[in-house]
Each structure stands twice: as C-alpha cells, then as structure tokens.
Design a protein around this motif. Structure first.
Motif: not given
Length: 329
Positions: A5-8, A14-21, A27-28, A35-36
């Motif tokens: 589990d990862v919480v950002i 605006p870097g939140g979605q980039a960090m999620r990617a 991790i994959s 789970t982000v």
C-alpha cells in the motif's frame, strides 16, 4: 502478504500522478501488486505508529511531495516493527529526479522485505529521524540488504561495430544483436554479455590475387557493471568467441590458371570490452563500447594457385573495435 500500500501526499502537486506511475512500474518489476492512493498531507507521527485491525501487507509506504524543498518516504514492514525514513532534496526544475530517486529507494526496500531482510529502525528512533534528518541529494540509494533470488536485470539491444581487421585500413564491420543479463541492484553488478554480429563482405584485391570474406562473429563475455549514477553505468567484460568465415578466392588477368575452391573457417578469438550506457529514458539507453579481439593463432588467408599456396591477407593479431548502439530493458 504480497501486496504493497502506497499513499502519496501531493496537495495539488502536479507530480502526484507522475509519482504514481513511477511507483506502479518499479513495484511491478518485483512481481508485486501496489495499491496507490492520494492524501492531502502526511502526519509522520501517525504513519509510523502501529495500527490495530488493518489488513496484512508486505509493506506500507507514504510519499510526501507537499514540501517544496524535499520528498520524504516513510515505509513500515508487515508488523510495524521497523520503519524506514528517507529524504531526497528537490532541485528547482528537476523534480522528476527526486521522484525517480525516492521510487528506487522504495523499490529496494520492498524487494529487501520480500526476501526476508530487515530495514530501517525502531518506531521511536524513526520519529526523531523524520524530524531531524537533513535532506540528501537526489541520487539512487545503495541496496538496503543482500537479496538472494532477486529477479535478474536483462537487456536487448542493437549496435553497429567496426573492427580494425588488417593492414591497409581493412575494417570488419556490420550490425549486431546484443543480449545482457545480470544482477539488478548493487554498485557492482555481475552479469553475462553476448553479441552476435553479421559482417559485411570484405574484399581484398592485391592483383592478380585476392579474397572475399563473408561471415559473422559471436562473443560471450563475463561482465560486471559499475553504477556511476541513476543514468550512467560502465560495463567491463572479458571472454571468448569465434568468427565464422567463408573465403572465396579471386584472380585477375591470369587466363588458364587454376584456383583452389572456396573454404570455410571457424576461428576462436579472445575479447575484452569496456563501455558506457547512458539511460536517456526509463527503458532506453545509448551505448558506446571499445573492444579488443586477440587472435593467438596468427591467422593467414591464402589461395591455391596451380596447387601452390599463396598468402593474400594477414589480419592483425590484436584487433581494436568500436561500437555504438541502443539498448532496452
């Protein structure tokens, strides 16, 4: 057990979605599910305090992007017994470097946990660490622990190589395919390095005699990669290979003269290589490699003229080569 589990905490960053990617991809690679989710902020005291009644996870992580000067990672193990806190300084205009660095720290830590390693410190010590640790430069972290069984790193690539083959500027050149497999993490990463090259025809005309050489080469090297930084690595290799050659005699201006037949050769050579890889993207690198082949047999190419052997070509016993290529992983 195999989930993360990862919480950002992005708070309009605006870097939140980039960090999620970045998190999802890294991790994959480990064969794990991530789970982000997003939050407006991170309370360090709360996230490093054990919580009752939550589902079991291999690891839980919080990535705080909300501060303008740094990115902070908080990571706890399955039982909340150990806590890892890492800070990475942001550089103006280059926030992606901090995201990549924190992503690789997270990947290393999760990989270590998956293989039974212990990370970080006790929660009490982590509390003071989260408050007082000075930000570090955005550079990839060294492996947190030894991780036997980690999935290997592999690369496929294509290159063009030219080798100084013989006197008078004769160059053996052509395209080649590259395969590399090695350790995924560590400052020094051992591996195996294979190349298979098709060589364009080499024609030697020393009138009235000459030869045409067609064929290719295969090299198998034991290698080690030295990680200089996140994007640059230096690779060294040494091993053996062989050249497969088809020789066709050529003759000019000698009517009535009998030439010998075509011949095929398989010549064993030794090779040493050193090169660099610059990763221009997450899956694409440019490589430049300097190699040297050693032919201890003193190869000579000759033709039969009316039953008499005559030498036409004497390759250099030591043959330097240079290649430029692209690699993907």
């Amino acid at each position: 057990m195999g989930a993360v589990d990862v919480v950002i905490a992005a708070e309009d960053d605006p870097g939140g979605q980039a960090m999620r990617a970045v998190v999802a991809e890294l991790i994959s690679r480990l064969g794990l599910a991530a789970t982000v989710t997003f939050a407006s902020s991170v309370n360090a005291a709360e996230v490093i305090t054990p919580q009752a009644g939550v589902e079991v996870r291999l690891a839980r992580a919080w990535i705080d992007l909300s501060k303008p000067e740094r990115v902070t990672l908080y990571l706890v193990d399955r039982d909340w017994e150990r806590v890892l806190v890492r800070h990475v300084q942001k550089m103006p205009g280059h926030d992606e470097l901090a995201r990549e660095a924190i992503g690789h720290i997270l990947e290393n830590a999760v990989d270590a946990l998956a293989h039974g390693a212990r990370i970080g410190t006790a929660p009490d010590q982590a509390r003071s660490e989260s408050e007082g640790t000075r930000p570090s430069a955005p550079a990839p972290a060294a492996p947190i622990a030894a991780r036997p069984g980690t999935a290997p790193h592999w690369e496929l690539g294509a290159l063009y190589e030219g080798e100084l083959y013989a006197p008078h500027g004769l160059v053996a050149n052509g395209p080649a395919a590259v395969f590399y497999v090695g350790a995924r993490r560590g400052t020094l990463q051992p591996g195996a390095w294979l190349t298979a090259q098709y060589r364009l025809p080499m024609i030697v005309d020393t009138a009235p005699l000459g030869v045409r050489l067609d064929g290719g080469s295969l090299r198998a090297l034991a290698a080690v990669d030295l990680a200089v930084n996140e994007r640059l690595s230096i690779r060294f290799g040494a091993g053996i290979g062989f050249d497969a050659i088809h020789m066709t005699p050529r003759l000019e201006g000698k009517p009535g003269t009998t030439l010998g037949k075509d011949e095929d050769f398989a010549l064993v050579v030794a090779r040493a290589s050193a090169g660099g890889e610059w990763w221009v993207g997450r899956h694409l690198a440019i490589s430049l490699t300097l190699s040297c082949d050693l032919d201890p047999s003193g190869t000579r190419y000759g033709v039969l003229v009316d039953g008499v052997q005559q030498t036409v070509l004497s390759p250099w016993p030591v043959r330097p080569a240079l290649s430029l290529g692209v690699t993907t992983e």
